[in-house]
Design an enzyme around this catalytic site. Structure first.
Site, PDB file in Angstrom:
ATOM      1  N   CYS A   1     -43.092  36.090 -28.691  1.00 16.10           N
ATOM      2  CA  CYS A   1     -44.183  35.251 -29.212  1.00 16.10           C
ATOM      3  C   CYS A   1     -44.131  33.813 -28.700  1.00 16.10           C
ATOM      4  O   CYS A   1     -45.126  33.277 -28.188  1.00 16.10           O
ATOM      5  CB  CYS A   1     -44.199  35.286 -30.738  1.00 16.10           C
ATOM      6  SG  CYS A   1     -42.732  34.568 -31.531  1.00 16.10           S
TER       7      CYS A   1
ATOM      8  N   HIS B   1     -42.415  33.532 -36.066  1.00 12.36           N
ATOM      9  CA  HIS B   1     -43.485  34.025 -35.199  1.00 12.36           C
ATOM     10  C   HIS B   1     -44.520  32.919 -35.001  1.00 12.36           C
ATOM     11  O   HIS B   1     -44.781  32.129 -35.911  1.00 12.36           O
ATOM     12  CB  HIS B   1     -44.154  35.249 -35.817  1.00 12.36           C
ATOM     13  CG  HIS B   1     -45.140  35.919 -34.899  1.00 12.36           C
ATOM     14  ND1 HIS B   1     -44.765  36.536 -33.738  1.00 12.36           N
ATOM     15  CD2 HIS B   1     -46.497  36.042 -34.976  1.00 12.36           C
ATOM     16  CE1 HIS B   1     -45.842  37.029 -33.134  1.00 12.36           C
ATOM     17  NE2 HIS B   1     -46.907  36.738 -33.864  1.00 12.36           N
TER      18      HIS B   1
ATOM     19  N   HIS C   1     -51.609  36.329 -29.607  1.00  6.61           N
ATOM     20  CA  HIS C   1     -50.148  36.242 -29.728  1.00  6.61           C
ATOM     21  C   HIS C   1     -49.515  37.459 -29.082  1.00  6.61           C
ATOM     22  O   HIS C   1     -50.192  38.421 -28.720  1.00  6.61           O
ATOM     23  CB  HIS C   1     -49.738  36.162 -31.203  1.00  6.61           C
ATOM     24  CG  HIS C   1     -50.068  37.395 -31.998  1.00  6.61           C
ATOM     25  ND1 HIS C   1     -49.306  37.837 -33.055  1.00  6.61           N
ATOM     26  CD2 HIS C   1     -51.085  38.300 -31.891  1.00  6.61           C
ATOM     27  CE1 HIS C   1     -49.831  38.930 -33.567  1.00  6.61           C
ATOM     28  NE2 HIS C   1     -50.915  39.230 -32.890  1.00  6.61           N
TER      29      HIS C   1
END
Length: 199
Positions: free
Chosen positions: A92, A146, A164
Site C-alpha cells: 500500500c 494501510h 490503493h
C-alpha cells in the site's frame, strides 16, 4: 501616486509572470493587473497580486492532482506484494510513494510514517489527492497499517473513491464509506500536496 502604483503593479506582474505563470496565464495576469492599476489604490495592489497568485496555485495543484490520478490508474490490477515498491507489484505505501514520487513529492516509506506528514483533513473535507489511512490486521486496531489515495469526491452524498494496493485485490478502486471493513478501520486523512505552485 499613480506613477508609484503603476511601477508597483509592473513589479508584481513581472514577479508573478516569471516565477509562477505559464505563457497563457502570464498574458491574462498582465492584462488583469494593468487594467486594474488606474482604479486600484497602491495599498490594494498587494492584495490583487496575492489573489492572482492564490488562483494560480489552486489551478496548478488541480493539474497536479489530475496527473497523479492518471499515473496511478495505469497500475490498476498490479499485484500486491508486501514490501514491494513497484512498478510490477506494490504494497500500500509502496504504491502511494511511487505515485507521488513521479511528481517530485517524496513520501516516507511506510503508511505509519506517511501518516505523520502533511496537513490533517477532516473526513467531510476530503479532496482528490488526499491520503486516507486505516488500521489493518497486521497493524492492529487503532494503529495505522494501510494507506490509499483519494481520486474522486462526490459532494452530493459525501462519498469518495480511493485507489490503493490491497492484499486481496492488488491495485484497485474502492468506494468509501463502504459500510464495512474500511468504514470500521478508518483512522484519518492527510493532505500532502504542497500548497505552493507546482511546475
Amino acid at each position: 501616486m499613480k506613477k508609484i502604483a503603476a511601477v508597483t503593479a509592473s513589479a508584481f506582474t513581472i514577479i508573478l509572470s516569471v516565477f509562477f505563470f505559464s505563457p497563457s496565464q502570464k498574458s491574462i495576469a498582465e492584462e488583469t493587473i494593468e487594467t486594474s492599476v488606474a482604479q486600484t489604490p497602491a495599498s490594494g495592489l498587494a492584495q490583487l497580486a496575492s489573489e492572482a497568485l492564490e488562483q494560480n496555485i489552486e489551478e496548478s495543484n488541480l493539474a497536479l492532482v489530475d496527473r497523479l490520478k492518471d499515473f496511478a490508474s495505469k497500475f490498476l490490477g498490479r499485484r500486491y506484494v508486501w514490501g514491494s515498491i513497484g512498478p510490477k507489484s506494490f504494497d500500500c505505501s509502496g504504491f502511494t510513494s511511487y505515485v507521488f514520487r513521479n511528481e517530485g513529492i517524496e513520501l516516507p516509506r511506510t503508511s505509519r510514517m506517511q501518516y505523520r506528514v502533511g496537513e490533517k483533513v477532516n473526513r467531510n473535507e476530503l479532496k482528490a489527492g488526499d491520503l486516507m489511512f486505516f488500521s489493518s490486521p497486521r497493524s492492529g486496531k487503532g494503529r495505522v497499517g494501510h494507506v490509499a489515495m483519494v481520486v474522486d469526491v462526490n459532494e452530493a452524498d459525501g462519498t469518495c473513491t480511493f485507489i490503493h494496493s490491497s492484499s486481496g485485490k492488488g491495485v484497485n478502486l474502492q468506494k468509501f464509506p463502504d459500510g464495512g471493513y474500511y468504514s470500521r478501520n478508518f483512522i484519518g486523512a492527510k493532505r500532502v500536496i504542497p500548497q505552493q505552485p507546482v511546475a
